[in-house]
Design a protein around this motif. Structure first.
Motif, short mmCIF file in Angstrom:
data_model
loop_
_atom_site.label_atom_id
_atom_site.label_comp_id
_atom_site.label_asym_id
_atom_site.label_seq_id
_atom_site.Cartn_x
_atom_site.Cartn_y
_atom_site.Cartn_z
N LEU A 196 0.65 -1.14 0.02
CA LEU A 196 -0.08 0.11 0.07
C LEU A 196 0.74 1.37 0.02
CD1 LEU A 196 -2.80 -1.26 2.35
CD2 LEU A 196 -3.05 -0.53 0.08
N GLU A 197 2.15 0.96 0.34
CA GLU A 197 2.97 2.50 0.30
C GLU A 197 3.09 2.76 -1.29
OE1 GLU A 197 6.41 1.54 2.40
OE2 GLU A 197 5.28 1.32 4.37
N TYR A 198 2.91 1.83 -2.16
CA TYR A 198 3.45 2.26 -3.58
C TYR A 198 2.40 3.02 -4.23
CZ TYR A 198 7.38 -0.75 -3.37
OH TYR A 198 8.62 -1.27 -3.13
N ASP A 199 2.96 3.96 -5.22
CA ASP A 199 1.96 4.92 -5.88
C ASP A 199 1.15 4.03 -6.65
OD1 ASP A 199 0.98 6.60 -7.62
OD2 ASP A 199 2.81 7.63 -8.19
N LYS A 200 -0.22 4.02 -6.50
CA LYS A 200 -1.01 3.18 -7.16
C LYS A 200 -1.30 3.51 -8.58
CE LYS A 200 -5.36 1.91 -5.88
NZ LYS A 200 -6.61 1.97 -5.13
N THR A 211 -4.02 -16.83 -0.57
CA THR A 211 -4.84 -16.16 0.47
C THR A 211 -4.01 -15.07 1.13
OG1 THR A 211 -4.39 -18.23 1.82
CG2 THR A 211 -6.44 -17.93 1.05
N ALA A 212 -2.65 -15.17 0.89
CA ALA A 212 -1.80 -14.18 1.27
C ALA A 212 -2.23 -12.75 1.34
CB ALA A 212 -0.47 -14.22 0.65
N HIS A 213 -2.32 -12.17 2.33
CA HIS A 213 -2.97 -10.89 2.60
C HIS A 213 -2.46 -9.95 1.59
CE1 HIS A 213 -2.36 -11.89 7.20
NE2 HIS A 213 -3.33 -12.58 6.58
N VAL A 214 -1.33 -9.74 1.27
CA VAL A 214 -0.94 -8.90 -0.05
C VAL A 214 -1.69 -9.26 -1.04
CG1 VAL A 214 1.10 -10.44 -0.78
CG2 VAL A 214 1.23 -8.04 -1.11
N VAL A 215 -2.01 -10.43 -1.29
CA VAL A 215 -2.99 -10.82 -2.47
C VAL A 215 -4.28 -10.53 -2.43
CG1 VAL A 215 -3.74 -12.82 -3.81
CG2 VAL A 215 -1.23 -12.78 -3.07
N ILE A 216 -4.68 -10.63 -1.43
CA ILE A 216 -6.08 -10.21 -1.06
C ILE A 216 -6.23 -8.45 -1.23
CG2 ILE A 216 -8.05 -9.73 0.58
CD1 ILE A 216 -7.13 -12.32 1.87
N VAL A 217 -5.16 -7.86 -0.90
CA VAL A 217 -5.12 -6.42 -0.95
C VAL A 217 -4.90 -6.07 -2.33
CG1 VAL A 217 -3.96 -4.25 -0.46
CG2 VAL A 217 -4.46 -5.97 1.31
N ALA A 218 -3.95 -6.82 -2.80
CA ALA A 218 -3.70 -6.45 -4.39
C ALA A 218 -5.08 -6.72 -5.34
CB ALA A 218 -2.49 -7.33 -5.16
N ARG A 219 -5.65 -7.73 -5.04
CA ARG A 219 -6.90 -7.75 -5.88
C ARG A 219 -7.88 -6.84 -5.57
NH1 ARG A 219 -8.23 -12.94 -3.73
NH2 ARG A 219 -6.61 -13.96 -5.09
N ALA A 220 -7.96 -6.29 -4.33
CA ALA A 220 -8.80 -5.20 -4.20
C ALA A 220 -8.31 -3.95 -4.83
CB ALA A 220 -8.98 -4.74 -2.70
N MET A 221 -7.07 -3.99 -4.95
CA MET A 221 -6.50 -2.78 -5.76
C MET A 221 -6.56 -2.95 -7.28
SD MET A 221 -3.27 -2.17 -3.40
CE MET A 221 -2.39 -0.58 -4.26
N ASN A 241 -17.81 -5.34 -3.72
CA ASN A 241 -17.03 -5.88 -2.58
C ASN A 241 -15.97 -4.86 -2.47
OD1 ASN A 241 -18.56 -7.98 -2.45
ND2 ASN A 241 -17.05 -9.53 -3.12
N ALA A 242 -15.66 -4.25 -0.97
CA ALA A 242 -14.51 -3.53 -0.93
C ALA A 242 -14.04 -3.59 0.55
CB ALA A 242 -15.12 -2.11 -0.70
N GLY A 243 -12.84 -2.97 0.91
CA GLY A 243 -12.24 -3.32 2.13
C GLY A 243 -11.19 -2.09 2.40
N LEU A 244 -11.02 -1.24 1.56
CA LEU A 244 -10.04 0.01 2.04
C LEU A 244 -10.71 1.31 1.55
CD1 LEU A 244 -6.84 -1.66 0.24
CD2 LEU A 244 -7.32 -1.08 2.79
N PRO A 303 -14.87 -5.29 -7.80
CA PRO A 303 -15.40 -3.97 -8.83
C PRO A 303 -15.04 -4.28 -10.23
CG PRO A 303 -14.15 -3.45 -6.75
CD PRO A 303 -13.92 -4.75 -6.68
N ALA A 304 -14.02 -4.80 -10.45
CA ALA A 304 -13.61 -4.97 -12.01
C ALA A 304 -14.71 -5.82 -12.66
CB ALA A 304 -12.26 -5.61 -12.33
#
Ligand code: PEP
Ligand code: MG
Length: 756
Positions: A346-350, A364-374, A451-454, A707-708
């Motif tokens: 999340l520190e990276y410029d999206k 199921t790694a958290h980073v993957v869940i977050v990346a999917r959401a992003m 679905n959202a989370g952030l 969302p996609a």
């Protein structure tokens, strides 16, 4: 003389040369004299990479007329072989080597023995240093070591003098030249193009020759201390990544961090006159060279760990601690890392981060869940990505095809461009669907929520035109925080989300943590690890026992929704009493706030996620107390099939379009008929066109999806007649076809419904 003493002698003399104000060519001429002299070699030569060829740049002993004239292709002759393979050669009789090539202009025919070492910069050969001798004898190990150390110092001199440039570097190392395709595991699908950026940038070594050896020794000593501390800390809070894998890595880290051999070798390199940074790198280079000869994958993994640790040590000693995020991305980038935490991502410029490549990673790694959401494609399990990819390499990440193309050829780029354009056009056409209300052909309104989370997900609501947030995964905030989020931070987030949603409904799911989504700051509470995390102490089970946690969340949600409708959903409810207990926590917080004269929500609606099959048997009991039910097909299917949703070996074994699942869902739907309870599906299943069609056929009228997928699903809805698909579905479930997916695809083809 020992290797250390030999190298030190040469380095002391080299330091004077490097500090002198002579031009680079003059320096190299002196260098070959010093080395030849010290190693009692008639010949010492330096070849440098210029425009893709190795050019004789300085020599003692060969014909001076050959300087700048003799040029060798990479891979040609002994020198070219050394550069290509980044290996050392030590031959008593040069002519016996299969790659030997005789260059008459050099006058080298009288020399029998030959030794050469690559001059390496950033893991790539930028030149070759050779010595030759009339007498046919192999050079001794101490002499070779001294040559290798000198080559490191030369690398600095050569680069600083700009004698080889980056472009020419690119041409040298064949292993790093052409296109390469690396397989991986699709973690988040999608296409991306960008330049490789290492999450942990390579360290630039600015000085290789030590001024004060004692001071360098001290620096390494302190760095080792810091590194060991960091590893102990990591072991104390092991979190991100696949559990077992991560622990193994930490064990290996520990083993190396306390390995006396490693620190001794670094100290010896310092004794020979190198700075702390150069000494660490020198030892690492030596290990790399040895590793090239060993094919054992297990050992290679180990070496990977050592490489990691060596980089960590370098970062500590050089003070270059930042990740690529802190330096900022410059253009469209694809991030390369062994593994990442969600917070780091999340520190990276999206806007510039287009994709992520991990050497590890799981679904199921958290980073993957977050990346999917992003919406960022992620390719995992790319073996040795950091070894095979160079910083700045062009990369094509094909999440859909589960592969990464490194340094793609033009044709591949063109084809990829066309695909990217098609997929963007498709996205754009979906964006046009934003204003379109999803009615089926027979006039049934399907609710398409997202679905959202952030907080950052919220703009997607208006961009996609979704009907609301059908699942807000509140645990994301917990996952990306270093400590349990305080009440005011939670309240702020929930308030922002409700504000951003405006009139559209938001369903907040209370935290679904524990098990595989474990948090370091909660883990200490549990003394034992779950063997079966998905079926373990997670979600509501954990929240009900850690009542403080649920209370804080309840109060935050209630206060955030003051004057509005609050939709609360509980995850992993397995028995009705769990729902009651959770609702009681909310109700007592309502009472408390009421007594405090706080503004309360206008209405609180309670619902459950149906993820555990046992709950389906109790719906008649529970339904009267519920405002809504949301079927979490991700978890539900893993429990129905007893198949871990995170296990890639099972990823394709069971189909969401299996009659078992569809019949199960049909029973759930039947249980709700006649009750004023809203029923929806919020698992990934609903985001795929064919699966969504099946759900509509069963009678589902509310979907909450990534969302996609909102655009594609709206498009699908408009082509469907619920009566037709309903009838077909009844037929299939009454007597299931051998393959449900095939049957449905044939049906869609007959009904002119195009599905992806
Ligand atoms: C599910 O299980 O289907 C679900 C939507 O929840 P999660 O993916 O967060 O477990
Ligand atoms: Mg779930």
């Amino acid at each position: 003389m020992s290797a250390v003493a030999a190298a030190r002698l040469i380095l002391t003399r080299l330091r004077e040369i490097m500090q002198a104000r002579t031009h680079a060519q003059g320096k190299l001429n002196q260098v070959v004299e010093i080395i030849g002299d010290s190693l009692h070699s008639e010949v010492c030569s330096i070849y440098l990479l210029r425009e893709g060829m190795l050019q004789l740049f300085a020599t003692r002993g060969l014909n001076q007329s050959a300087v700048h004239v003799t040029k060798l292709a990479v891979g040609a002759g002994l020198t070219g072989t050394i550069a290509q393979n980044i290996e050392t050669l030590n031959l008593a009789e040069a002519a016996t080597h299969p790659e030997f090539q005789y260059r008459p202009e050099t006058g080298e025919e009288k020399f029998h023995s030959f030794a050469g070492v690559p001059i390496v910069r950033r893991e790539r050969a930028i030149g070759v240093l050779t010595v030759q001798h009339t007498e046919p004898r192999r050079y001794e190990e101490v002499e070779i070591e001294a040559l290798q150390t000198v080559a490191m110092v030369l690398a600095e001199l050569i680069t600083n003098a700009g004698l080889v440039d980056d472009e020419s570097t690119a041409g040298l190392d064949a292993a790093h030249a052409g296109q390469e395709v690396l397989p991986g595991l699709q973690l988040v699908k999608g296409l991306a193009f960008g330049q490789a950026v290492f999450h942990q940038p390579r360290i630039v070594i600015e000085q290789t020759v030590a001024e004060d050896i004692e001071a360098e020794r001290q620096r390494v000593y302190l760095a080792f201390d810091r590194m060991r501390e960091q590893i102990e800390q990591m072991a104390g809070q092991a979190e991100f990544g696949v559990d077992g894998e991560h622990e193994q890595v930490l064990e290996t880290y520990k083993m190396f961090a306390y390995d006396e051999g490693w620190s001794r070798r670094i100290n010896e390199a310092i004794d020979s006159g190198l700075t702390a940074e150069a000494a660490i790198e020198r030892v690492q280079q030596r290990t790399r060279m040895r590793m090239r000869e060993i094919q054992d994958p297990l050992l290679q993994d180990r070496m990977h760990d050592l490489e990691d640790l060596s980089n960590r040590l370098l970062r500590i000693v050089s003070g270059q601690l930042g990740t690529a995020a802190s330096l900022g991305l410059r253009g469209d980038s694809i991030l390369i890392a062994r593994n990442l935490g969600p917070a780091e991502l999340l520190e990276y410029d999206k806007r510039r981060l287009k994709g992520v490549v991990l050497e590890e990673g799981s679904l199921t790694a958290h980073v993957v869940i977050v990346a999917r959401a992003m919406g960022i494609p992620v390719l995992g399990r790319v073996r040795n990505a950091r070894g095979l990819i160079r910083e700045g390499d062009q990369l094509l990440l094909d999440g859909d095809g589960a592969q990464l193309t490194v340094r793609p050829a033009q044709g591949v780029l063109d084809a990829f461009d066309a695909r990217l354009t098609r997929s963007r056009e498709k996205q754009a056409s979906y964006a046009l669907m934003r204003e379109v209300e999803p009615f089926t052909r027979d006039g049934v309104r399907i609710e398409v929520m997202m679905n959202a989370g952030l907080r950052d997900d919220m703009p997607m609501l208006s961009l996609t035109g979704a009907d609301g947030i059908g699942l807000f995964r509140t645990e994301f905030q917990f996952l990306v925080s270093a400590a349990l989020p305080q009440r005011d931070r939670q309240t702020r987030l929930y308030r922002d989300v409700l504000e951003a949603a405006g009139e559209k409904p938001v369903v907040f799911r209370t935290v679904d943590i524990g098990g595989d989504k474990s948090l370091p700051y909660l883990r200490s509470e549990t003394s034992r690890e779950d063997e079966n995390p998905a079926m373990g102490w997670r979600a509501l089970r954990l929240a009900l026992e850690r009542e403080g946690l649920l209370k804080v969340q309840a109060r935050s949600l209630i206060q955030a929704a003051a004057g509005k409708t609050l939709n609360v959903m509980f995850p992993m409810v397995s028995e009705p009493w769990e729902f009651d207990a959770a609702r009681d926590v909310f109700e007592s917080q309502m009472d408390f706030l009421r007594r405090c004269k706080k503004t309360l929500p206008d209405a609180v609606r309670y619902g459950v996620m149906l993820e555990v099959p046992s709950l389906a048997e109790m719906l008649d009991v529970l339904i009267p107390r519920l405002s809504f039910i949301s079927v979490g097909t991700n978890d539900l299917t893993q429990f129905l099939f007893a198949a871990d949703r995170g296990n890639p070996m099972l990823a394709e074994r069971y189909d969401w379009l299996s009659p078992a699942i569809l019949r199960f869902l049909r029973r759930v739907i039947a249980a709700t008929v006649g009750h004023p309870v809203q029923l929806g599906v919020c698992g990934e299943m609903g985001g795929r066109q064919l699966e969504a069609l099946a759900l509509i056929g069963l009678g589902i009228r509310r979907l909450s999806i990534t969302p996609a997928a909102v655009g594609p699903i709206k498009e699908l809805v408009r082509k469907v007649d619920t009566r037709e698909i309903g009838k077909a579905m009844s037929g299939w479930l009454a007597s299931p076809p051998p393959n449900m997916r095939t049957a449905m695809l044939e049906w869609t083809a007959r009904h002119d419904i195009e599905v992806e």
